[in-house]
Design a protein around this motif. Structure first.
Motif, short mmCIF file in Angstrom:
data_model
loop_
_atom_site.label_atom_id
_atom_site.label_comp_id
_atom_site.label_asym_id
_atom_site.label_seq_id
_atom_site.Cartn_x
_atom_site.Cartn_y
_atom_site.Cartn_z
N ILE A 98 -0.15 -8.06 9.73
CA ILE A 98 0.08 -8.02 8.28
C ILE A 98 -0.44 -6.72 7.68
N ASP A 99 -1.39 -6.08 8.34
CA ASP A 99 -1.96 -4.82 7.85
C ASP A 99 -1.43 -3.61 8.61
N LEU A 100 -0.40 -3.82 9.41
CA LEU A 100 0.20 -2.73 10.16
C LEU A 100 1.67 -2.60 9.75
N PRO A 101 2.26 -1.44 9.73
CA PRO A 101 1.61 -0.18 10.10
C PRO A 101 0.52 0.20 9.10
N GLN A 102 -0.24 1.20 9.49
CA GLN A 102 -1.29 1.71 8.62
C GLN A 102 -0.68 2.25 7.33
N LYS A 103 -1.49 2.27 6.29
CA LYS A 103 -1.05 2.81 5.00
C LYS A 103 -2.08 3.81 4.49
N MET A 104 -1.58 4.91 3.95
CA MET A 104 -2.44 5.90 3.30
C MET A 104 -1.96 6.00 1.86
N LEU A 105 -2.83 5.62 0.95
CA LEU A 105 -2.54 5.70 -0.48
C LEU A 105 -3.05 7.03 -1.00
N ILE A 106 -2.19 7.76 -1.69
CA ILE A 106 -2.59 9.03 -2.31
C ILE A 106 -2.33 8.85 -3.81
N TRP A 107 -3.40 9.00 -4.61
CA TRP A 107 -3.30 8.66 -6.03
C TRP A 107 -4.19 9.55 -6.87
N GLN A 108 -3.83 9.62 -8.15
CA GLN A 108 -4.61 10.40 -9.11
C GLN A 108 -5.31 9.46 -10.06
#
Length: 153
Positions: A98-108
């Protein structure tokens, strides 16, 4: 007077440490970037691909919000992974999927600072009660740290 100042400094420091502990307890690692959201996401995507990872998707949540007439500061997420690393986690405990694939959040943030955020692999280990996957979790921890720092600088 000095005692009151020291008491205030101590209280402020304690409050800060408790705040940091609360963020860490949520299982999210945050790395500040020196670039815009778009540039950081592009850098991350390029670095991940160069390292042999598969980038499955890049989602621009800000653009999605704009399509429905809503405002959202720049916010993108990149889904990426490597079956050679993810599969052993799922073999340890299928719910890890449920947590794959990995996620990278990029935010301001509200102050204009840009961040890369990702799930702490130790949090995922605890969440899914992963047993016998310590080596894989350590490898993922190292890779996520290196990727996020490289994209941020």
């Amino acid at each position: 007077m000095l005692a009151k100042m020291l008491a205030k400094i101590t209280a402020t420091t304690l409050l800060l440490l408790l705040s940091l502990a609360a963020v860490a307890a949520q299982g999210v690692v945050n790395v500040q970037s020196n670039h815009s959201v778009a540039a950081t996401a592009t850098r991350f995507e390029s670095i991940a691909t160069d390292k042999g990872l598969t980038v499955f998707n890049r989602i621009d949540h800000g653009a999605g919000a704009a399509k429905v007439g809503m405002a959202l500061p720049p916010t993108q997420i990149i889904l990426f992974g490597n079956p050679k690393v993810g599969t052993p986690l799922m073999q340890c405990q299928r719910t890890a999927a449920i947590d794959l694939p990995q996620k990278m959040l990029i935010w301001q943030d509200e102050a204009g600072k840009v961040w890369l955020s990702y799930n702490d692999p130790q949090y995922l280990k605890a969440r899914h009660k992963l047993q016998g996957c310590d080596e894989v979790v350590a490898k993922i921890t190292k890779v996520l740290s290196k990727l996020s720092k490289a994209a941020a600088n």
